[in-house]
Design an enzyme around this catalytic site. Structure first.
Site, PDB file in Angstrom:
ATOM      1  N   GLU A  26       2.362  -4.406   3.438  1.00  0.00           N
ATOM      2  CA  GLU A  26       2.054  -2.587   3.868  1.00  0.00           C
ATOM      3  C   GLU A  26       1.058  -2.688   4.657  1.00  0.00           C
ATOM      4  O   GLU A  26       0.134  -3.022   4.195  1.00  0.00           O
ATOM      5  CB  GLU A  26       3.169  -1.275   3.862  1.00  0.00           C
ATOM      6  N   LYS A 160       8.174   5.327  -7.608  1.00  0.00           N
ATOM      7  CA  LYS A 160       7.069   6.236  -7.962  1.00  0.00           C
ATOM      8  C   LYS A 160       7.670   7.495  -8.975  1.00  0.00           C
ATOM      9  O   LYS A 160       8.979   8.227  -8.396  1.00  0.00           O
ATOM     10  CB  LYS A 160       5.916   6.982  -6.699  1.00  0.00           C
TER      11      LYS A 160
END
Length: 303
Positions: A26, A160
């Site tokens: 990414e 996360k």
């Protein structure tokens, strides 16, 4: 997505045409996740780690209305240096392509473009997921549904830790996205080696991951991604006690300041970095490096 809107670099195209291993990367970590000029140094390091593992790196971004799968040195420098780079999820790709915009791709956009290009393996840091307080806000990352619609293998350090990890795992199960732990029986916590949540399946080698990928190929439909949950090494994780203390403080401040919606994640991540003196960022990078190394080995085993 029309092929005319996507440019695949010569190196990546040659690798795909010869069934050589390729790893998608990414670009939001470059444009939005790290301070300049360190972001370019890390971007080049991650590509070098892919090459060292015997695979070809394919960093993905949108430049002037064209999706690029595999960036040149100049293009990588542009993504790292242009403060006007937008942050593009997969829902943003169509307007970005139509209006000639430039932007860095998130997990969902990168996974979509990599899948369209025929790249089977994607390495990232941590996925998005179900947000805390979901029952009130209905706030869920677009990553989850997108990964239920494409057939890519994503190597990550879980989701996360600021998110609702148990709810995220339940949502992935509902969506039919397979999760396997790499050398662990517990789902990683991004900054932390373990979130405390168990995984149903564990593998221990890149060859075992490749075997799972081939079995999924045989099954064909319905399409869904394979998440390889690779924990950050214990010596490189954020101190768990510090993590819990700082996260509790950041969540309390977010409530007091009325932070809601899309503003919550960047607010919490910023507070974690500030209150840990940058230690959370170093744990993040340690996780990303480990994921990239493993993704290259998996891509080579699969090829």
């Amino acid at each position: 997505m029309p092929t005319s809107a996507v440019t695949v670099s010569e190196e990546v195209r040659e690798a795909l045409d010869t069934d050589a291993p390729v790893v998608a990367l990414e670009s939001t970590i470059i444009a939005h996740g790290l301070p300049r000029p360190r972001n370019l140094v890390v971007a080049e390091e991650l590509e070098a780690l892919v090459r060292a593992g015997g695979a070809v790196p394919a960093t993905i971004a949108v430049l002037d209305g064209r999706a690029h799968v595999g960036l040149t040195k100049d293009e990588l420098e542009r993504v790292a240096g242009d403060p006007g780079m937008r942050k593009l999820g997969h829902r943003d790709l169509a307007p970005a392509l139509a209006t000639g915009a430039s932007g860095a791709t998130t997990v969902s956009a990168t996974a979509l473009l990599a899948d369209r290009a025929g790249i089977p393996v994607f390495a990232t840091g941590g996925l998005g997921g179900v947000h805390r307080g979901w029952t009130d806000t209905q706030d869920e990352s677009a990553d989850l549904r997108l990964l239920a619609q494409v057939g890519i293998t994503v190597v990550c350090a879980g989701v996360k830790s600021i998110l609702d990890v148990p709810a995220t795992l339940q949502r992935l199960e509902t969506l039919g996205v397979t999760v396997i732990g790499y050398g662990t029986r517990h789902f990683p916590g991004f900054y932390l080696t373990s979130s405390g949540e168990p995984v149903d399946w564990t593998v221990g080698t890149p060859e075992e991951v490749a075997a799972v990928m081939r079995a999924k190929d045989v099954m064909a439909k319905p399409y869904s991604s394979l998440i390889v949950a690779n924990p950050v090494p214990p010596a490189e994780q954020l101190d768990p006690a510090l993590h819990d203390r700082v996260l509790a403080r950041a969540l309390d401040e977010a409530r007091q300041e009325g932070i809601t919606g899309q503003a919550v994640t960047p607010f919490l991540l910023d507070r974690l970095m500030r209150y840990t003196g940058g230690a959370s960022l170093e744990a993040n990078l340690a996780a990303v490096r480990g994921n990239v190394r493993l993704a290259a080995r998996i891509a080579a085993a699969y090829a």
